[in-house]
Design a protein around this motif. Structure first.
Motif, PDB file in Angstrom:
ATOM      1  N   UNK A 155       8.014 -28.915 -41.297  1.00 51.16           N
ATOM      2  CA  UNK A 155       8.776 -27.815 -40.685  1.00 51.16           C
ATOM      3  C   UNK A 155       8.935 -26.674 -41.684  1.00 51.16           C
ATOM      4  N   UNK A 156       9.283 -27.026 -42.918  1.00 55.83           N
ATOM      5  CA  UNK A 156       9.445 -26.004 -43.957  1.00 55.83           C
ATOM      6  C   UNK A 156       8.113 -25.295 -44.204  1.00 55.83           C
ATOM      7  N   UNK A 176       7.460 -22.783 -41.574  1.00 60.74           N
ATOM      8  CA  UNK A 176       8.350 -21.635 -41.734  1.00 60.74           C
ATOM      9  C   UNK A 176       7.870 -20.745 -42.885  1.00 60.74           C
ATOM     10  N   UNK A 177       7.471 -21.379 -43.982  1.00 63.25           N
ATOM     11  CA  UNK A 177       7.032 -20.645 -45.168  1.00 63.25           C
ATOM     12  C   UNK A 177       5.694 -19.954 -44.926  1.00 63.25           C
ATOM     13  N   UNK A 188      18.467 -25.982 -41.009  1.00 64.14           N
ATOM     14  CA  UNK A 188      18.491 -26.439 -42.406  1.00 64.14           C
ATOM     15  C   UNK A 188      19.627 -25.764 -43.169  1.00 64.14           C
ATOM     16  N   UNK A 191      14.009 -23.083 -49.550  1.00 62.32           N
ATOM     17  CA  UNK A 191      13.133 -24.007 -48.834  1.00 62.32           C
ATOM     18  C   UNK A 191      12.548 -25.054 -49.771  1.00 62.32           C
ATOM     19  N   UNK A 195      12.526 -29.248 -49.248  1.00 61.35           N
ATOM     20  CA  UNK A 195      11.407 -30.173 -49.463  1.00 61.35           C
ATOM     21  C   UNK A 195      11.841 -31.244 -50.466  1.00 61.35           C
TER      22      UNK A 195
END
Lengths: 455, 182
Positions: B31-32, B35-36, A83, A179, A183
């Motif tokens: 996916x995020x 990861x978070x 990413x 992040x 999103x």
């Protein structure tokens, strides 16, 4: 490709049953919305502005991540998988590169806030519509809208708090903002894919400045931006249910609503841009930390971290201070008089911070490549700079080869003709063109030049 | 099964491309999220993420929409048309002159616009105005947040003043035009 709202998916019986049983909340009755301005055209105008503006904010944000040197594991957050932009060496030219990318990211992000809020206002009846969905497609789309709206508001909120140093949220800013952005990007791309045709057709549904249809064929339409309040009428009913079923009298024309949002954007822009400007214009950022100069004189430009906050003791940066330079198995120790006796170079370079502010000053000191030559490293692969500061996220930084070798890359000793102040990194600090401010290490204690062999 | 596409559309509610876009969006988000989830503060982040949408849709929007309704109601009760637009035409179905007679200016937008502007400034620059994060602010800048509240109040006063003067000018011009029309 968009969802046809009337279409009921499988299993039809369930979706119809849901439709027949609205909860007893008055807001769910569609006839309570009164504004005659709401409609596909106005939503599409705000949408079109965001369609152009938000990608710029996204790209400058990702560029800022690249500027932090992710190849040295020093961009935050550290582990982002794929990413990120493809890896490349952040250039040192033009020297205002980071000043512009970061300034654009923060300023444009703030300028777009009224447009985001106006866009949300224009579609908010959809939030209270019953049934909320008639098919699996609509359930998924509604969930993606939560990601879209939550995402943009989360980015705005964390960004605004960060540039004003109020970490009320209690989590790591970099991790959350980075992040959260991804999103939002995911939901934004999906939203554009689904709604772009609708945006185009809605924009074409009413002329903005002049009617493109040839006169004489049909009754000419009044262009929306030339329509005063007295001639403002609701848009015709639309499949997306944005137009009010029982509209009230207009209190503002559509062009008035657009001008209002544009005016609010200009107001925010005017109160923000000053933090990226020097001289008397800086003061125009009346409500932001970087609209104020901390003092007057050669060292009177903004500070990003005070010596006191960094835990720098006066005796550490006094007569006792020495710079250690390492490289190619050699080690040289220099005191400040010896550094001042070396060839001095002066460069007028901007320093820009991730909070969006920047300032250009005249720095002078020893070229980093001259220090590298001092330990016999003519072709460094990178350089690691460490500060006297013991704790702190940015008490060391790694510089790329191009950043070490640039003719204007300095270990600065003086600024604007005076010694650096303690808050600006006395006895010595790094200054490199287009490098994020936090990587222009202050209170430098040692520099290690690495060759290709060191890895 | 002769026509799979219409069958898909009927069951799903949209095109296959729609489903592909949604799957792509949720895959990336998933996916995020994974990861978070490793972060100790993941719960807080989720709270702020969802909270931001909820705070806008169920708090900020109802507040400004209700404030606007109250304002319009108050103006109507005090005898002002809530609009410069159509209601005068309703009061005077026949124009008094063949030409355009401007309607009496409404104070509505002269209150609404500065109120909206000052509210927006408050939201955007709230940390400085309410002096949040004093210690991190001091560490970063070496300064305090003393001036912002007064500056915001001064900007607010200026906005209302300019808007008020503008309203008076419009009112005077309308009286003149209206007088000469009679």
């Amino acid at each position: 490709m968009g969802v046809t709202d009337r279409q009921t998916g499988f299993p039809q019986r369930w979706w119809r049953a849901l439709e027949r049983h609205p909860p007893p909340i008055p807001g769910l009755r569609g006839d309570r919305w009164r504004s005659p301005l709401r409609g596909p055209w106005l939503t599409a105008v705000y949408g079109a502005v965001l369609l152009v503006g938000l990608p710029l904010v996204i790209i400058t944000g990702l560029l800022d991540y690249a500027a932090y040197g992710p190849q040295f594991d020093q961009a935050l957050p550290r582990e982002v998988g794929w990413l990120r932009l493809p890896p490349f060496d952040w250039p040192t030219r033009p020297s205002w590169l980071f000043r512009v990318t970061q300034g654009l990211h923060v300023t444009l992000g703030i300028v777009l806030i009224p447009v985001v809020l106006a866009k949300l206002w224009s579609v908010i009846p959809k939030l209270f519509i019953w049934p909320p969905a008639r098919s699996l497609a609509q359930v998924l789309e509604r969930l993606s809208l939560l990601l879209l709206v939550g995402g943009i508001l989360f980015e705005i909120a964390t960004g605004l708090l960060n540039i004003q140093y109020a970490y009320l949220f209690g989590f790591d800013f970099y991790t959350a903002h980075y992040f959260g952005a991804w999103v939002f990007i995911a939901a934004f791309v999906a939203h554009v894919m689904l709604k772009l045709p609708r945006l185009v057709s809605a924009l074409r549904s009413r002329p903005a400045l002049r009617d493109p249809r040839r006169s004489g064929q049909r009754e000419p339409r009044r262009p929306e931006l030339r329509t005063p309040l007295t001639a403002t009428r609701p848009e015709p009913p639309d499949p997306d249910d944005l137009v009010a079923t029982a509209p009230g009298a207009p209190t503002m024309s559509r062009r008035g609503a657009i001008a209002l949002v544009g005016g609010l954007s200009l107001l925010l822009g005017a109160l923000t841009i000053g933090q990226s400007l020097d001289g008397r214009w800086r003061r125009t950022a009346l409500l932001l930390p970087r609209g104020r100069e901390p003092g007057t004189g050669p060292n009177g430009f903004p500070i990003n971290r005070t010596a006191a906050a960094a835990g720098i003791r006066p005796d550490e940066i006094g007569q006792r201070w020495r710079l250690t330079v390492r490289g190619g198995g050699r080690l040289v120790t220099l005191d400040r008089p010896r550094l001042l006796a070396m060839g001095q170079h002066t460069a007028r370079l901007p320093i820009a911070c991730v909070e969006g502010w920047s300032t250009r000053q005249t720095w002078s000191g020893v070229r980093l490549r001259d220090l590298a030559a001092l330990v016999g490293v003519d072709d460094p692969a990178s350089a690691q700079v460490r500060s006297l500061e013991k704790a702190g996220l940015f008490n060391q930084a790694i510089l790329q080869a191009n950043q070490v070798l640039d003719a204007d890359s300095l270990l600065a000793l003086r600024v604007n003709g005076a010694d650096l102040s303690a808050d600006h990194g006395f006895p010595a600090r790094v200054i490199v063109a287009a490098l994020p401010g936090v990587h222009c290490t202050k209170w430098v204690a040692d520099i290690t030049f690495r060759t290709g062999a060191d890895g | 099964m002769a026509e799979p596409l219409p069958r898909f559309r009927a069951a799903y509610g949209s095109s296959p491309q729609h489903l592909v876009a949604m799957i792509a969006c949720f895959t990336l988000t998933g996916w995020v999220a994974l990861r978070i989830a490793e972060e100790a503060t993941a719960g807080r982040m989720l709270l702020w993420f969802v909270g931001a949408a909820v705070a806008h849709d169920l708090i900020l929007f109802p507040i400004y929409a209700s404030a606007d309704r109250v304002l319009r109601g108050a103006l109507r009760r005090s005898g002002h048309a809530a609009t410069d637009g159509q209601s005068p035409a309703a009061h005077h179905p026949l124009p008094r002159r063949a030409g355009h007679t401007p309607s009496r200016p409404s104070p509505l937008n002269h209150i609404r616009v500065p109120a909206l502007a000052t509210g927006l400034l408050f939201l955007v620059y709230l940390p400085g105005i309410l002096r949040q994060g004093r210690e991190t602010y001091l560490a970063a800048t070496g300064q305090d947040q003393h001036p912002y509240l007064a500056r915001w109040l001064a900007i607010t006063a200026t906005l209302f003043l300019v808007s008020g003067v503008w309203y008076l000018v419009r009112q005077i011009r309308w009286r003149r035009v209206d007088g000469s029309a009679r």
